[in-house]
Design an enzyme around this catalytic site. Sequence first.
Site, PDB file in Angstrom:
ATOM      1  N   ARG A  19      -3.699 -11.376   5.196  1.00 16.48           N
ATOM      2  CA  ARG A  19      -4.682 -10.974   6.194  1.00 16.48           C
ATOM      3  C   ARG A  19      -4.408 -11.721   7.496  1.00 16.48           C
ATOM      4  O   ARG A  19      -4.139 -12.926   7.487  1.00 16.48           O
ATOM      5  CB  ARG A  19      -6.119 -11.286   5.733  1.00 16.48           C
ATOM      6  CG  ARG A  19      -6.623 -10.393   4.610  1.00 16.48           C
ATOM      7  CD  ARG A  19      -6.869  -8.975   5.096  1.00 16.48           C
ATOM      8  NE  ARG A  19      -7.412  -8.119   4.048  1.00 16.48           N
ATOM      9  CZ  ARG A  19      -6.684  -7.396   3.205  1.00 16.48           C
ATOM     10  NH1 ARG A  19      -5.364  -7.453   3.277  1.00 16.48           N
ATOM     11  NH2 ARG A  19      -7.257  -6.637   2.290  1.00 16.48           N
ATOM     12  N   GLU A  29      -4.946  -6.740  15.700  1.00 15.66           N
ATOM     13  CA  GLU A  29      -4.121  -5.567  15.417  1.00 15.66           C
ATOM     14  C   GLU A  29      -4.759  -4.323  16.039  1.00 15.66           C
ATOM     15  O   GLU A  29      -5.982  -4.209  16.061  1.00 15.66           O
ATOM     16  CB  GLU A  29      -3.975  -5.379  13.902  1.00 15.66           C
ATOM     17  CG  GLU A  29      -3.197  -6.513  13.227  1.00 15.66           C
ATOM     18  CD  GLU A  29      -2.980  -6.267  11.736  1.00 15.66           C
ATOM     19  OE1 GLU A  29      -3.417  -5.207  11.241  1.00 15.66           O
ATOM     20  OE2 GLU A  29      -2.369  -7.117  11.075  1.00 15.66           O
ATOM     21  N   HIS A  65       2.335  -4.507   9.767  1.00 12.66           N
ATOM     22  CA  HIS A  65       1.379  -4.272   8.677  1.00 12.66           C
ATOM     23  C   HIS A  65       1.853  -3.137   7.763  1.00 12.66           C
ATOM     24  O   HIS A  65       1.163  -2.136   7.549  1.00 12.66           O
ATOM     25  CB  HIS A  65      -0.010  -3.957   9.242  1.00 12.66           C
ATOM     26  CG  HIS A  65      -1.113  -4.355   8.285  1.00 12.66           C
ATOM     27  ND1 HIS A  65      -2.346  -4.811   8.703  1.00 12.66           N
ATOM     28  CD2 HIS A  65      -1.166  -4.375   6.934  1.00 12.66           C
ATOM     29  CE1 HIS A  65      -3.113  -5.079   7.656  1.00 12.66           C
ATOM     30  NE2 HIS A  65      -2.409  -4.822   6.578  1.00 12.66           N
TER      31      HIS A  65
END
Length: 356
Positions: free
Chosen positions: A62, A91, A109
């Site tokens: 994370r 993000e 990601h």
Amino acid sequence: DPFLSEERAKDLGVEKVELDELLARADFITLHTPLTAKTRNILSAENIAKTQKGVRIVNCARGGLVDEEALAQALDSGHVAGAAFDVFATEPATSNPLFSRPNVVCTPHLGASTLEAQENVALQIAEQISDFLTRGAIANAVNFPSISAEEAPKLRPFFELAEKLGAFAGQLTHVTIDKVSIVYEGAAARQKTKAITAAALAGLLRPILSEVNVVSAASVAKERGIVVDEVTRASDGDYESLITLTVTTRQGERSLAGTVFHDGKPRIVAVDGIGVEAEFSKSMIFVSNEDKPGFIGRFAGILGDARVNIATFALGRDRPGGSAVALVAIDDDAPETAIEAVSALPGVRFASALKF
């Protein structure tokens, strides 16, 4: 991982150590934790400084677990030899202090987008659909265990009660949990207790593992070596239904009992065997203390000085002059300084803020 027992760690072939020891010993540090208030910036500037020179850091869990500015400085100084990141504090990550460094690998990601991950997901879905079509089994429901439409309305109040009892215990537990025992009496024993137990476990584990839900709670508890016992029996007390949750750790046992009245609202009726009846409230304070004169006045004075208004005040004791508990519903969250002041009062054994 505070919920991973020593025995389960051995079964997994890993050594369980405290964070400071891990930082000092590890050549590679990989993160595998959800982002919670307790884990945010777990690799802070201070903790990065505790690592050995030449360490390499990988974060595919994370964004926000690592102080990226501090890591960039450690990379510049040579203290950290390299890093690999798939997740970032902000993000989409259009800019980041870790970008364009020769000793850092960054990906956008993509952790769940590899061919292997997609294949595993496809196989899992196919197996679960097959189980449903051939045996009627339902696994990994999005937000609820397998419950029929007829059962749901009857189950809901007990489900809520169990989850809140679990949340109560979870907020007071800060060491490894060895065992969880849940006793269902009366009307509660006639419900689908597996689902109620899942709710209790979700509430218990969520203060440290925020992504745990009623579907995953039982498997997460099993992975961490937590023994879960269920007992059902006829009602033999003052309540038509009763759920008693007992959590066992190396420090001892803590038990909480609750019931559902005819209005459908869950209530606490006992803490560690001491009778005290209180409704759950969004913000509460729990106190365990000696039953001595003057406590209530001093306690209320501290909250008054902190501008915290008391909504309800429930008290219980085992005997005159013995052990007592207080459950206090408040209109707003109590500041940490107020809880510390309550903890310092004469005769107070334990005090904690609770949120439901």
